[in-house]
Design an enzyme around this catalytic site. Structure first.
Site, PDB file in Angstrom:
ATOM      1  N   GLY A  93     -18.857 -22.891  13.608  1.00 25.17           N
ATOM      2  CA  GLY A  93     -18.934 -24.343  13.671  1.00 25.17           C
ATOM      3  C   GLY A  93     -20.031 -24.744  12.717  1.00 25.17           C
ATOM      4  O   GLY A  93     -20.544 -23.915  11.947  1.00 25.17           O
ATOM      5  N   GLY A  95     -23.222 -24.754  11.627  1.00 32.19           N
ATOM      6  CA  GLY A  95     -24.419 -24.041  12.035  1.00 32.19           C
ATOM      7  C   GLY A  95     -25.684 -24.444  11.322  1.00 32.19           C
ATOM      8  O   GLY A  95     -26.785 -24.202  11.828  1.00 32.19           O
ATOM      9  N   ARG A  96     -25.556 -25.076  10.156  1.00 36.10           N
ATOM     10  CA  ARG A  96     -26.744 -25.588   9.456  1.00 36.10           C
ATOM     11  C   ARG A  96     -26.429 -26.905   8.756  1.00 36.10           C
ATOM     12  O   ARG A  96     -26.962 -27.219   7.703  1.00 36.10           O
ATOM     13  CB  ARG A  96     -27.285 -24.566   8.459  1.00 36.10           C
ATOM     14  CG  ARG A  96     -26.307 -24.070   7.406  1.00 36.10           C
ATOM     15  CD  ARG A  96     -27.042 -23.249   6.369  1.00 36.10           C
ATOM     16  NE  ARG A  96     -26.143 -22.621   5.421  1.00 36.10           N
ATOM     17  CZ  ARG A  96     -26.543 -22.066   4.284  1.00 36.10           C
ATOM     18  NH1 ARG A  96     -27.823 -22.078   3.958  1.00 36.10           N
ATOM     19  NH2 ARG A  96     -25.673 -21.506   3.465  1.00 36.10           N
ATOM     20  N   LYS A 116     -26.198 -29.900   4.559  1.00 39.63           N
ATOM     21  CA  LYS A 116     -26.362 -28.446   4.538  1.00 39.63           C
ATOM     22  C   LYS A 116     -27.861 -28.173   4.520  1.00 39.63           C
ATOM     23  O   LYS A 116     -28.583 -28.707   3.672  1.00 39.63           O
ATOM     24  CB  LYS A 116     -25.693 -27.852   3.291  1.00 39.63           C
ATOM     25  CG  LYS A 116     -25.602 -26.335   3.279  1.00 39.63           C
ATOM     26  CD  LYS A 116     -24.769 -25.882   2.074  1.00 39.63           C
ATOM     27  CE  LYS A 116     -24.572 -24.379   2.049  1.00 39.63           C
ATOM     28  NZ  LYS A 116     -23.724 -23.963   0.889  1.00 39.63           N
ATOM     29  N   GLY A 129     -30.706 -22.382  10.178  1.00 41.07           N
ATOM     30  CA  GLY A 129     -30.216 -23.732   9.916  1.00 41.07           C
ATOM     31  C   GLY A 129     -30.731 -24.344   8.640  1.00 41.07           C
ATOM     32  O   GLY A 129     -30.553 -25.552   8.412  1.00 41.07           O
ATOM     33  N   ARG A 182     -23.892 -33.884   1.020  1.00 37.93           N
ATOM     34  CA  ARG A 182     -22.706 -33.901   0.160  1.00 37.93           C
ATOM     35  C   ARG A 182     -21.792 -35.048   0.576  1.00 37.93           C
ATOM     36  O   ARG A 182     -21.749 -35.447   1.742  1.00 37.93           O
ATOM     37  CB  ARG A 182     -21.953 -32.572   0.209  1.00 37.93           C
ATOM     38  CG  ARG A 182     -21.365 -32.203   1.542  1.00 37.93           C
ATOM     39  CD  ARG A 182     -20.326 -31.082   1.421  1.00 37.93           C
ATOM     40  NE  ARG A 182     -20.883 -29.816   0.988  1.00 37.93           N
ATOM     41  CZ  ARG A 182     -21.165 -28.790   1.794  1.00 37.93           C
ATOM     42  NH1 ARG A 182     -20.994 -28.929   3.105  1.00 37.93           N
ATOM     43  NH2 ARG A 182     -21.625 -27.660   1.323  1.00 37.93           N
ATOM     44  N   ARG A 189     -11.292 -29.312   8.898  1.00 40.60           N
ATOM     45  CA  ARG A 189     -10.904 -28.052   8.271  1.00 40.60           C
ATOM     46  C   ARG A 189      -9.679 -27.461   8.952  1.00 40.60           C
ATOM     47  O   ARG A 189      -9.334 -27.828  10.082  1.00 40.60           O
ATOM     48  CB  ARG A 189     -12.061 -27.041   8.372  1.00 40.60           C
ATOM     49  CG  ARG A 189     -13.402 -27.593   7.889  1.00 40.60           C
ATOM     50  CD  ARG A 189     -14.566 -26.989   8.663  1.00 40.60           C
ATOM     51  NE  ARG A 189     -15.806 -27.702   8.407  1.00 40.60           N
ATOM     52  CZ  ARG A 189     -16.770 -27.268   7.604  1.00 40.60           C
ATOM     53  NH1 ARG A 189     -16.659 -26.108   7.006  1.00 40.60           N
ATOM     54  NH2 ARG A 189     -17.858 -27.971   7.411  1.00 40.60           N
ATOM     55  N   ASP A 263     -12.273 -21.772   7.586  1.00 41.64           N
ATOM     56  CA  ASP A 263     -13.257 -22.799   7.913  1.00 41.64           C
ATOM     57  C   ASP A 263     -13.829 -23.450   6.657  1.00 41.64           C
ATOM     58  O   ASP A 263     -14.588 -24.414   6.756  1.00 41.64           O
ATOM     59  CB  ASP A 263     -14.384 -22.228   8.780  1.00 41.64           C
ATOM     60  CG  ASP A 263     -15.092 -21.055   8.118  1.00 41.64           C
ATOM     61  OD1 ASP A 263     -14.425 -20.034   7.882  1.00 41.64           O
ATOM     62  OD2 ASP A 263     -16.302 -21.161   7.845  1.00 41.64           O
ATOM     63  N   ASN A 264     -13.468 -22.945   5.476  1.00 44.11           N
ATOM     64  CA  ASN A 264     -13.888 -23.550   4.203  1.00 44.11           C
ATOM     65  C   ASN A 264     -12.760 -24.311   3.529  1.00 44.11           C
ATOM     66  O   ASN A 264     -12.845 -24.594   2.331  1.00 44.11           O
ATOM     67  CB  ASN A 264     -14.408 -22.473   3.250  1.00 44.11           C
ATOM     68  CG  ASN A 264     -15.809 -22.014   3.602  1.00 44.11           C
ATOM     69  OD1 ASN A 264     -16.528 -22.713   4.308  1.00 44.11           O
ATOM     70  ND2 ASN A 264     -16.196 -20.860   3.125  1.00 44.11           N
TER      71      ASN A 264
END
Length: 470
Positions: A93, A95-96, A116, A129, A182, A189, A263-264
């Site tokens: 998920g 995470g950072r 990010k 993170g 970003r 996703r 997930d990307n």
């Protein structure tokens, strides 16, 4: 897009809140020791009505993550699963990072601000993170180069140095830290859908499909497509169309993403999350960007295969609410769509008008063979042959049948093209790391944007001009 986006007013809109109770977790940004603005994407700030923010205001919103006016009241760390190098992982998920804000551009399209390096979340596992400053600089360079080459990519909106010293096993440590924001059209996703399948949350799956169709619309499926009026099938066609075009755009750009896990993969079809990326030093299908990709699963030449496989995982997830045959029919469009997109984008980069899938395919194959044999760097190859000039032998015969586009930009008459090979990336970073000299980075960004202006707008995805595609 290669040309600068049109200015627009700030228009907050937060449709994600209708899903937030099951899609994400409320989180807080880390309390960083410092916030020093290092990169501010003013041309995209103008496109979302934030160009007038003072530096102090910018740092409050994109360093401390105070909510933007009328926007999300708190960040959301999104939940998802994913196949990582073909191994399923239900423990991932955001995470950072987190979703910070949503807003509309001048065309009414939804845009997300995602982060990010903004701190730990319930999905951080053993991670801190954080993001290294070098990682942020590399993301600027990747997104600016890809945007100039017509790739549908996230935009690096902001980099703020945060004053922490980070320990990393794959680069000299301690190293400087940063938080990045970003801008993209969405952060939903394939892995988001995979999670709902595993949890058997049918109602949420239907709600998420409706959200994606509303916020990331596209052309309808072909008239003869089975189940074309079913929401899940419509979305399947759109994702296949978008990812086929994305794969083609990477190949024509000579780009290796490095980590093509589910997930990307964004439903919006945008390239994002740039870790161990590289641009090709020469045309080599087996070239691998990630040092940990020992089997070459995501090597340059295997990227279309990887995105097709990911589409298959999306189809499996949608089986929770749709029958298999219409989803399989959509999947079968990937290959023809990809081939059509490669040809049209290849012609675009050469400054030629496309002649159709068959003729463009012959041109692409001939060019690939020439680059593989000569070892010429792809950026130099495309620049040298722009408009069909300087061609010899079989390639000259093929190019003689093509019509050049009008090219008046002085970039095309200059001796050397812009490129983004690893040695230059390291040189730009060294200037920052050793002397805190940011001028080489700013100069490179300006040069890449000028190259994007010379290329002009990239071709529309093939499905917008109905052959058998997006």
């Amino acid at each position: 897009m290669p040309s600068a986006p049109e200015p627009a007013e700030y228009r907050p809109d937060t449709p994600i809140l209708d899903l937030a109770g099951w899609l994400g977790d409320k989180v807080e940004a880390a309390d960083f020791p410092g916030t020093r603005l290092r990169f501010r994407n003013d041309r995209w700030a103008r496109a979302v009505g934030l160009a007038d923010l003072s530096e102090e205001e910018w740092l409050r919103h994109f360093g401390r993550f105070e909510p933007l006016e009328g926007n999300l009241p708190h960040p959301l760390a999104l939940r998802y699963h994913g196949h990582q190098f073909r191994t399923y992982n239900p423990e991932i998920g955001d995470g950072r990072g987190f979703l910070f804000a949503q807003l509309r551009d001048g065309d009414g399209r939804l845009l997300d601000f995602g982060t990010k390096g903004s701190g730990q979340t319930p999905w951080s596992r053993d991670g801190d993170g954080r993001l290294t400053l070098k990682g942020g600089v590399r993301e600027i360079l990747a997104t600016e180069m890809l945007e100039a080459l017509g790739v549908n990519t996230s935009k690096t909106f902001s980099i703020v140095e945060t004053g922490e010293q980070l320990m990393r096993g794959d680069e000299p440590s301690p190293t400087r830290s940063a938080v990045m924001t970003r801008l993209s059209h969405g952060h939903i996703r394939i892995g988001t859908f995979q999670r709902l399948l595993v949890l058997e949350e049918k109602a949420h799956m239907e709600q998420l499909v409706d959200y994606c169709l509303a916020q990331f619309p596209g052309p309808p499926p072909p008239e003869d497509a089975p189940g074309r009026d079913e929401p899940a099938v419509r979305l399947m066609h759109l994702v296949v169309e978008r990812l086929a075009d994305l794969a083609a755009s990477w190949m024509v750009a000579g780009f290796v993403h490095g980590v093509l896990n589910t997930d990307n993969m964004n439903i919006s079809g945008e390239s994002f999350d740039y870790g161990p990326w590289r641009f090709l030093p020469k045309w080599e299908p087996g070239f691998t960007a990630a040092y940990f990709d020992h089997a070459g699963l995501y090597a340059f030449g295997r990227q279309p295969e990887a995105l097709h496989w990911n589409c298959g995982q999306f189809a499996i997830a949608l089986r929770l609410i749709a029958d298999a045959p219409p989803l399989i029919a959509a999947m079968e469009r990937f290959g023809p769509l990809y081939m059509a997109a490669v040809g049209r984008r290849w012609c675009w980069r050469l400054g030629l008008e496309s002649r159709g899938v068959e003729e463009d395919g012959k041109l692409v194959g001939t060019c690939e063979a020439m680059m593989a044999e000569s070892g010429e760097q792809p950026d130099a190859f495309f620049h040298r042959l722009r408009g069909g000039r300087n061609a010899e032998g079989k390639l000259a015969e093929l190019l003689a049948a093509y019509t050049p586009v009008a090219d008046s930009h002085p970039y095309w008459s200059e001796g050397a093209p812009e490129s983004m090979l690893i040695d230059e990336v390291e040189t730009i970073w060294s200037a920052i790391d050793e002397r805190d000299d940011w001028q080489p980075l700013h100069d490179k960004v300006a040069a890449l944007r000028r190259m994007g202006e010379a290329h002009g707008p990239a071709p529309e995805p093939c499905g917008h001009i109905r052959t058998n595609s997006i």
